[in-house]
Design an enzyme around this catalytic site. Sequence first.
Site, mmCIF file in Angstrom:
data_model
loop_
_atom_site.group_PDB
_atom_site.id
_atom_site.type_symbol
_atom_site.label_atom_id
_atom_site.label_comp_id
_atom_site.label_asym_id
_atom_site.label_seq_id
_atom_site.Cartn_x
_atom_site.Cartn_y
_atom_site.Cartn_z
ATOM 1 N N GLY A 7 0.782 -1.342 0.010
ATOM 2 C CA GLY A 7 0.069 0.134 0.014
ATOM 3 C C GLY A 7 0.962 1.235 -0.145
ATOM 4 N N ALA A 8 1.993 1.197 0.672
ATOM 5 C CA ALA A 8 2.756 2.314 0.830
ATOM 6 C C ALA A 8 4.044 1.937 1.672
ATOM 7 C CB ALA A 8 2.235 3.544 1.734
ATOM 8 N N MET A 9 5.264 2.600 1.472
ATOM 9 C CA MET A 9 6.453 2.177 2.415
ATOM 10 C C MET A 9 6.950 3.467 3.020
ATOM 11 S SD MET A 9 8.587 0.045 3.551
ATOM 12 C CE MET A 9 10.072 0.751 4.524
ATOM 13 N N GLU A 10 7.378 3.431 4.261
ATOM 14 C CA GLU A 10 7.737 4.515 5.012
ATOM 15 C C GLU A 10 9.247 5.338 5.042
ATOM 16 O OE1 GLU A 10 8.157 1.108 8.006
ATOM 17 O OE2 GLU A 10 6.866 1.596 6.415
ATOM 18 N N GLU A 28 1.847 6.054 7.504
ATOM 19 C CA GLU A 28 3.231 5.988 7.088
ATOM 20 C C GLU A 28 3.776 7.347 7.997
ATOM 21 O OE1 GLU A 28 4.439 3.747 5.420
ATOM 22 O OE2 GLU A 28 2.408 2.945 5.137
ATOM 23 N N HIS A 86 5.160 6.279 11.339
ATOM 24 C CA HIS A 86 6.404 5.538 11.143
ATOM 25 C C HIS A 86 7.670 6.323 11.119
ATOM 26 C CE1 HIS A 86 5.374 1.213 10.429
ATOM 27 N NE2 HIS A 86 4.670 1.586 9.574
#
Length: 895
Positions: free
Chosen positions: A313-316, A349, A352
């Site tokens: 979905g997403a990466m921090e 995110e 994070h």
Amino acid sequence: MVLYFLPGCTFTKTGCRKENKTTPIEPPFPWSQFRLPHSIRPLSYDLTLNPDLDNMNFTGSTVIKMVVLHNTKRIVLHSANLNISKATFKVGWEGVCVCLQIRSLFQLDDGEASDVTVLEYKPRQQIALNFSEELKAGQYCVLTLDYSANLSHTYDGFYNSSYTDKDGNKRVLAATQFEPLSARKAFPCFDEPAFKATFLIKINRKPDYMTLSNMPKAKTTPLNNGLVQDEFEMTSVNMSTYLVAFIVGNFTPVSKNVSEILVSVYSVPEKKEHTDYALDAASKLLDFYNDFFEINFPLKKLDLIAIPDFLAGAMENWGLITFRETSLLVGKQSSPLEKQVVASVIAHELAHQWFGNLVTMSWWNDLWLNEGFATYMQYMSLSKPCVCSQGNLFLAVRFRALDKDALNSSHAVSTAVNSPEQVEEMFDSVSYEKGASILLMLNASLSGDQQFRKGIIQYLKQFSGLNTDTNDLWNSLTQIEVSTQHQNVSEMMSSWTSQKGFPLVTVSRKGDQVTLTQEHFLLTSDNATHTSSLWNIPVTYVSDNCSLAPECRQLFTLKTKSGKTQSINLVKWLKLNYRNTGFYIVHYGDDGWAALRDALANDVSVLTHEDRASLIHNIFALSRLGRVSFRHVLNLLNYISNETETSPVTEALLQLNKIYQLLDKRQEYSLVALLVNLLLQESVSKQELRSALLETACGLDDENCTQQAKALFKQYVDSNATSRIPGDLQQVVFNVAAQSAEDWPTLLNLYGHATYDAEKRKMLRGLASTQDARKIVWILKAGLKGNLIQTQELPLVISTVCKGFAGYLFAWDFIQENWDRLIEKFPVGSFAIQTIINSATSQFSTQAHLDQVQGFFSSLKERGSQMRSVQEALETIRLNKRWMEKNLRTLQKWL
């Protein structure tokens, strides 16, 4: 004649005279463990990368400065699929360069020759340097590695991606996804979260591309070969390798300054008008977190970028957060729910950047410290009016976490991790949703509304820039908790993180005396798995005297197998787990359930909507456990025609729909028809309920519903997509369109030309919901091929196909036939593979299917047979079979 081939010997006419130059014997690899040794610590990386997007490969040079912590004769680090062409090493950062070519000699700084080899052990993705003399603790040294590699064709490492722009031209880009174990695919490194270091990154590119990385660009220099080099500032923080990121492509930003930080949202140029909402949400959330944590975001800039081809979905990544387009871009016609989903992912995110980036778990066994916290903060931050409404998302998420954790195949929140597959498998509902749920429970049980916040501020400040484990968090919270109870947070919470599952609390009343007992709520329970687990449970309860306001709530801590509360006089009923903030299920006994049922029949608003939803969730769970009959479940649901809120209705629909799916796959048509009538009795009283109820109704072929949906689709097509379908009705309309032989190709054509991603995804869901066998086979193959339908969407395609009667067996065959290609695209144990296995098997309920699934997965050996999701699948099929055997009769009688 016997010939003895001596190692290191080349034969000549006169015997072994010449030293063998061609086939040296490879010395044994000097390290035998999955985790790296801790004798060396990297301090800084200087990376230079030359990606070639025409030929889809890259070269790189990595300079690692290190300090020796313990005397050692070896350096072991990670490298995967990199061809190392040259390695040089020197002790000390100044003075004589002490160099080695691969397999040559070099001088250590005392002048003695040492034989050193760069060795590779591919199964563990490790490389090593061996020294004949010890490196001494306290020494500094520098390792330089030159290498080349192909850009990855999967979704991890440094991977290539492409998309078609509005003029029909193919555009290429390269992006990174390093969490959990893929930084080593882009540069040699100490690829474990505890090895934090600084990074200086330089990328060479063609002038018509742009680059981004974690830090702001420091300078751009023209090179002799017509390329330019972008150099980024050295990271101002120490960070783990999995948070490094860089991107090469063509993206357009919208930006604004927030508290002296430049916040930008990047997209491909034609989607720029879809970025405003994300910029606004990110800016508000950044302000909120800076204030809430009392620690300012430590970098000068924060980029959020929507990548056309992205699996997660997403990466921090610190300072450069990557997103799937659907998780970041919002169109003008978006429904409130779509905006809420985007705000929710951004909130996760951004959280994070503190939990995970600033303070990082020491090892993947404590992944929940990152993910449980970010999940908790995402819902908590969205409940603040400054950002966006929270709705009922968190409540439903907690119910699903309980469902998963009731299985014997579940695991403790903090659990041992000793292989790449086990690392991948930690990215599941236990680390995320259960982690968030127990934090909510802890917050709700602490005295004073700021105690929890003070504890996490203390934790972040104490461990800023460092790595931690679960106990560090509990200790920080215990230090702050100075209430009259002097609650030891560590003692209470370790019972929730160190053992799998959760408790079932049973209430029994004798006069004014109430006894609570606890046991492990375990759906698969035989003598072999009987557990004596105990939890330290902050039990909350309300009664008919006072049941709605927070001050009605009473708290009782149950630490032992059973406990008695103080006497409770003159109450008709008790409701435990006020607003469902605790991670446990409650059984009230026949009389207790009857009293609650009567109370709801008289007046729905006697309990909060969270409490009503939790009664529905709990009674279905108890029926699955075999503690209450299904008749009890149906009796409780009688009240629901008077329900006015979303969460109880959606929970009831979800639970009934699970049963509908099982009956449908068993071809129990008369029962299905009767269950359809039950599902369709619900009232449509609120807009947010509208889509859930209509999707159910149209999915069950309710004529009134399907006619309206067809009319809306016709209007949409006739107007050339200018007459918009309301956002919350799009899914229903596309699902209905896909059932018609003439509308399916029209929908496919619309999908091919759609630019707005959230809408495009709904079209894909619609296309995959077809009941036409040929189209089902086509769409599964198209998802694997990845041309018209991106492979990132294959898990969604499979899970949608499996919901339909026509598709679920095709999907299961497809997975078996294409397993090796699937694990090429998605790592074994990854969330994508978990989703695929769960979707394909969760509706089986016969012995024949159980045998098939068991047979297939056990034949895979190291290609996936040991995955936790396989154990979960087998357990779920057994439970479905048990439920059918137990309840089919009751249902037939009742319906």
